[in-house]
Design an enzyme around this catalytic site. Structure first.
Site, short mmCIF file in Angstrom:
data_model
loop_
_atom_site.label_atom_id
_atom_site.label_comp_id
_atom_site.label_asym_id
_atom_site.label_seq_id
_atom_site.Cartn_x
_atom_site.Cartn_y
_atom_site.Cartn_z
N ASP A 139 15.34 -38.61 -9.52
CA ASP A 139 16.72 -38.97 -9.26
C ASP A 139 17.27 -37.76 -9.69
O ASP A 139 17.50 -37.62 -11.08
CB ASP A 139 17.01 -40.28 -10.02
CG ASP A 139 18.42 -40.62 -9.47
OD1 ASP A 139 19.18 -39.82 -8.73
OD2 ASP A 139 18.78 -41.65 -9.69
N ASP B 249 -13.85 25.23 -3.92
CA ASP B 249 -12.92 24.11 -3.93
C ASP B 249 -11.85 24.27 -5.45
O ASP B 249 -12.02 25.00 -6.09
CB ASP B 249 -14.04 22.91 -4.39
CG ASP B 249 -13.29 21.65 -4.48
OD1 ASP B 249 -12.37 21.19 -3.75
OD2 ASP B 249 -13.66 20.45 -5.15
N ASP C 152 -13.23 21.96 1.40
CA ASP C 152 -13.19 20.61 2.13
C ASP C 152 -11.90 20.25 3.07
O ASP C 152 -11.66 19.35 3.32
CB ASP C 152 -13.02 19.39 0.73
CG ASP C 152 -11.80 19.76 0.07
OD1 ASP C 152 -10.97 20.89 0.27
OD2 ASP C 152 -11.34 19.30 -0.91
#
Length: 318
Positions: A19, A219, A282
């Site tokens: 309620d 690299d 790369d």
């Protein structure tokens, strides 16, 4: 004290209903309460038709579950009531929780963690709380709280939620948890096909050029989390494929790669009286900037496939 409830029938026995307009928990059955004490105040409970009902006594009640024990403090015993009412506001305050009301169910969640503590149902248009503090009954109503309110026949959703198991295992899980779902599907999940595929291993390369500087591997590593004594964050490597001799240059930034390569080229070609024939990298952005210099001097740029460092293995290991 106020309590408002509308229902089709008053024959609810000992059930409890939520309620949102009640200021306190109310019960018509003193036998359901513990720690009962006579009510000494003069307040009365005002119900929906404006009638005021006297408060006979005050007590408490607990509902236990595997997740949490819900406590109902200061429950008023009102003889003339026909329904047990739970004050939503008082429940949330006493149990550090909050409610979610849905068309067919309601959820009680922990205020801090948002974890589902209980799932309830609707009876005759009212949100019903478990009528008995039975551990098993409460557990069965929410122990599979991750499975509530799910549309039927969504086999793919369960497949994703449970971590992409095989269809056979998923069917066994759904069956053991009594979850309604259409398991007669032959759907192929693309994500699983891609994620569970295996890349073939690379064989060790035995190739080697016949003379120095015919192929140079390169690299760039960095940025380093700590500066060097000169303030450098990167280092650039050149490895001669024939001799495996290695040159290393420390750099402050990536944009120094082009100028450093030209210095390296001038050094080795002067010392060995041989021109660099091929450069392998790369194909990172810092090496793409070398394209005009490589084309000018007739140096062929070889680069590995994306996400395949194995093809540039010599310098990667360095």
């Amino acid at each position: 004290m106020q309590a408002m409830v509308a229902s089709l029938s008053s024959a609810f026995n000992d059930s409890w209903f939520l309620d949102t307009a009640a200021t306190h928990h109310l019960s018509h059955n003193e036998g359901q309460l513990s720690n009962i004490q006579p009510y000494q105040g003069k307040d009365q409970v005002t119900v929906g038709n404006g009638k005021q009902l006297p408060i006979s006594s005050i007590g408490s009640k607990y509902f236990h579950s595997s997740q949490k024990s819900f406590q109902f403090q200061d429950v008023f015993h009102v003889l003339q009531l026909t329904t047990n009412l739970i004050s939503v506001s008082k429940f949330c305050t006493d149990n550090n929780s909050f409610f979610e009301f849905h068309p067919n169910i309601y959820l009680i969640k922990d205020k801090t963690t948002k974890q589902i503590l209980h799932q309830g149902t609707i009876e005759r248009g009212l949100y019903k709380f478990p009528s008995t503090p039975c551990h098993d009954s409460v557990t069965s109503s929410y122990s599979h709280s991750a499975f509530i309110a799910q549309p039927k026949n969504e086999f793919s959703k369960w497949h994703n939620r449970l971590g992409h198991p095989t269809p056979l295992i998923l069917k066994q899980i759904l069956a053991s948890c009594n979850i309604p779902c259409n398991t007669n599907t032959k759907q192929i999940f693309c994500a699983c096909q891609l994620a569970k595929s295996h890349k073939l291993s690379f064989s060790s390369s035995t190739s080697r050029v016949s003379h120095p500087l015919a192929l140079v591997h390169s690299d760039l590593w960095g940025p380093a989390p700590i500066l060097s004594t000169t303030g450098a964050r990167y280092f650039l490597l050149f490895v001669d494929d024939f001799s495996r001799f290695t040159w290393i240059y420390v750099l402050h930034s990536k944009d120094q790669v082009s100028s450093t390569f030209l210095k390296f080229k001038a050094l080795v070609e002067t010392q060995f009286n041989i021109s660099i024939k091929n450069l392998q990298s790369d194909n990172g952005g810092e090496f793409k900037a070398l394209a005009p210099h490589l084309a000018k001097h007739g140096i062929h740029h070889r680069f590995s496939c994306p996400y395949t460092p194995e093809q540039n293995g010599w310098v990667e290991r360095k």
